[in-house]
Design an enzyme around this catalytic site. Structure first.
Site, PDB file in Angstrom:
ATOM      1  N   PRO A   1       0.801  -1.070   0.042  1.00 40.12           N
ATOM      2  CA  PRO A   1       0.205  -0.327  -0.325  1.00 40.12           C
ATOM      3  C   PRO A   1       1.216   1.526  -0.279  1.00 40.12           C
ATOM      4  O   PRO A   1       1.336   1.267   0.903  1.00 40.12           O
ATOM      5  CB  PRO A   1      -0.756   0.061   1.313  1.00 40.12           C
ATOM      6  CG  PRO A   1      -0.809  -1.650   1.857  1.00 40.12           C
ATOM      7  CD  PRO A   1       0.333  -1.988   1.090  1.00 40.12           C
ATOM      8  N   GLU A   2       0.558   1.822  -1.001  1.00 38.80           N
ATOM      9  CA  GLU A   2       1.601   3.232  -0.897  1.00 38.80           C
ATOM     10  C   GLU A   2       0.400   4.511  -0.175  1.00 38.80           C
ATOM     11  O   GLU A   2      -0.577   4.219   0.450  1.00 38.80           O
ATOM     12  CB  GLU A   2       1.872   3.979  -2.661  1.00 38.80           C
ATOM     13  CG  GLU A   2       2.633   2.668  -2.998  1.00 38.80           C
ATOM     14  CD  GLU A   2       2.377   3.403  -4.584  1.00 38.80           C
ATOM     15  OE1 GLU A   2       2.906   4.619  -4.763  1.00 38.80           O
ATOM     16  OE2 GLU A   2       3.166   2.063  -5.137  1.00 38.80           O
TER      17      GLU A   2
END
Length: 459
Positions: A2-3
């Site tokens: 996840p960014e």
């Protein structure tokens, strides 16, 4: 992983469900999740969620009595609010039971995520947040330029360094560089202030769009159970190789930079300070050399022949000495060189290790040769992908031919057909067809082959 947009999506989804709720009990099923003392975690029982935050890729839970939980989701981590009676799943690592009949669950199939408990006055001053830089959403003016201009790494690697620019991961760095027309191999300190301003603008707009779309569900990201993000449908570059670039139509190229898969357009993101490299590969007697020779004659490309360079290695005493040091079973000739037969004997016994040794030598030689060239150049390597030399290329041509046709060509040349075909057994044609920029089918005559080569949109 996840960014920033995915973490921000978790924050926005969880916040209205958690604010005002009190933790009644904490269960930790995987103690290694915690990066602060496990005995401290029970101290949040009786505390209430008052707000949520985010810094870079870190999710932050603010509790009463100035207590703060800081979480990093790493590869597969997810926080969900569920009904209390929902069954515990195999990958659940922690459950925070709430006073309203619900529970906050941390689920992580890869078990890489981490969680720490801190005080409000120290959580930004110590690891993991102490060295996390501002994200493009917070940066202004020349902040991005100042963050990257001292780096001697590639711009791709530099933008992934969270102590320089936070929040960006593989997906959004590729998208940002593509929109900015900057080659991911460029060294960061070569980026001008004007280019850095463009990078910042495109990084910001990409992150904002991704947040609006609820993040990208590429593998397993779900902001809520059963609810995926939709940014993956809006990506222009990431994961698109070898599909055509929407701007110019040339196939996207995927390479590895710093161990990370990187997709870019070789035309729209051309680096003026390095040559445009075309790699030619394919199984034995598919016609690689014929394709290369035609391109040399018609395009006048400088040429690097990997087979010829490997032959030179056998006459290189330094290489022979290092090979014998790595493989004591190998025997040097009286002149200090090593024969091709001797190398192949070792490869037969220790294929992966011995091939890797030879591949690394050729890779370094080719990389140095590339630096001395300009314009468009050509590399021919039967094991281009296996040697990792596709990472040196901007486009690749896979030459294929039916097995019976290749056998006949070997037979007509008086070669040991069965032995040579056996050596090439397992050549991953199917896999490489999905990776190569262009695939040439060489089952006809030379006129047909030349016509197919000439139709390629090569620079």
């Amino acid at each position: 992983m996840p960014e920033l947009p995915e973490v921000e999506s978790f924050k926005r989804t969880l916040e209205p469900k958690l604010i005002g709720k009190t933790i009644t009990k904490v269960e930790i099923f995987y103690p290694r999740l915690l990066i602060t003392p496990i005995e401290d975690i029970s101290s949040i029982e009786g505390e209430t969620f008052i707000k949520m935050g985010r810094k870079g890729k870190h999710l932050i839970f603010f509790l009463t009595h100035e207590k703060v939980l800081v979480a990093h989701l790493r590869m597969e981590g997810k926080y969900f609010v569920k009904e209390e009676e929902a069954p515990v799943e195999k990958a659940d690592e922690a459950i925070f039971h709430l006073d309203n009949g619900e529970k906050l669950v941390y689920n992580d199939t890869r078990k890489f995520g981490v969680l720490g408990l801190y005080s409000l006055d120290t959580y930004l001053l110590i690891s993991p947040l102490a060295n996390v830089a501002s994200s493009p959403l917070e940066m202004e003016g020349d902040e991005l330029y100042q963050a990257i201009h001292s780096s001697k790494k590639t711009i791709k690697e530099t933008l992934l360094e969270q102590n320089r620019v936070s929040g960006l991961g593989n997906i959004y760095v590729d998208e940002t560089l593509f929109k900015s027309g900057i080659n991911p191999r460029r060294i960061a300190n070569s980026i001008t202030e004007k280019e850095a301003a463009t990078l910042l603008e495109n990084a910001r707009s990409t992150l904002e769009e991704a947040i609006e779309q609820g993040g990208s569900t590429i593998h397993s990201f779900h902001v809520e159970e059963g609810k995926s993000g939709s940014m993956q449908s809006h990506l222009l570059c990431y994961g698109k190789s070898p599909s055509p670039c929407p701007k110019c139509g040339f196939p996207f190229m995927k390479i590895a930079i710093g161990g990370r898969g990187t997709t870019y357009c070789p035309i729209c993101q051309k680096d003026k300070d390095r040559p445009f490299v075309i790699g030619v590969t394919g199984p034995i007697h598919s016609g690689k050399s014929t394709v290369s020779q035609h391109l040399i004659e018609t395009k006048h490309y400088p040429f690097f022949d990997c087979d010829a360079e490997v032959a030179k290695l056998y006459d290189n005493k330094d290489f022979a000495s290092r090979f014998v040091e790595a493989f004591p079973e190998a025997k040097l000739e009286k002149n200090g060189k090593i024969s091709k037969l001797e190398v192949w004997k070792i490869i037969d016994k220790e294929k992966d290790k011995a091939q890797s040794f030879v591949f690394s030598e050729i890779y370094k030689i080719c990389e140095e040769w590339n630096k001395s060239q300009k314009g468009t150049i050509l590399i021919e390597a039967p094991l281009l992908y296996q040697a990792g030399m596709d990472d040196l290329c901007d486009a690749t041509i896979l030459v294929v031919a039916d097995e019976l046709i290749r056998r006949k060509r070997l037979y007509d040349e008086g070669k040991d057909v069965d032995r040579l075909m056996d050596l090439n057994k397992g050549y991953p044609v199917g896999l490489l067809k999905r990776k190569a920029s262009f695939v040439i089918h060489n089952n006809g005559n030379k006129a047909d082959l030349y016509q197919e080569i000439d139709s390629l949109p090569l620079p």
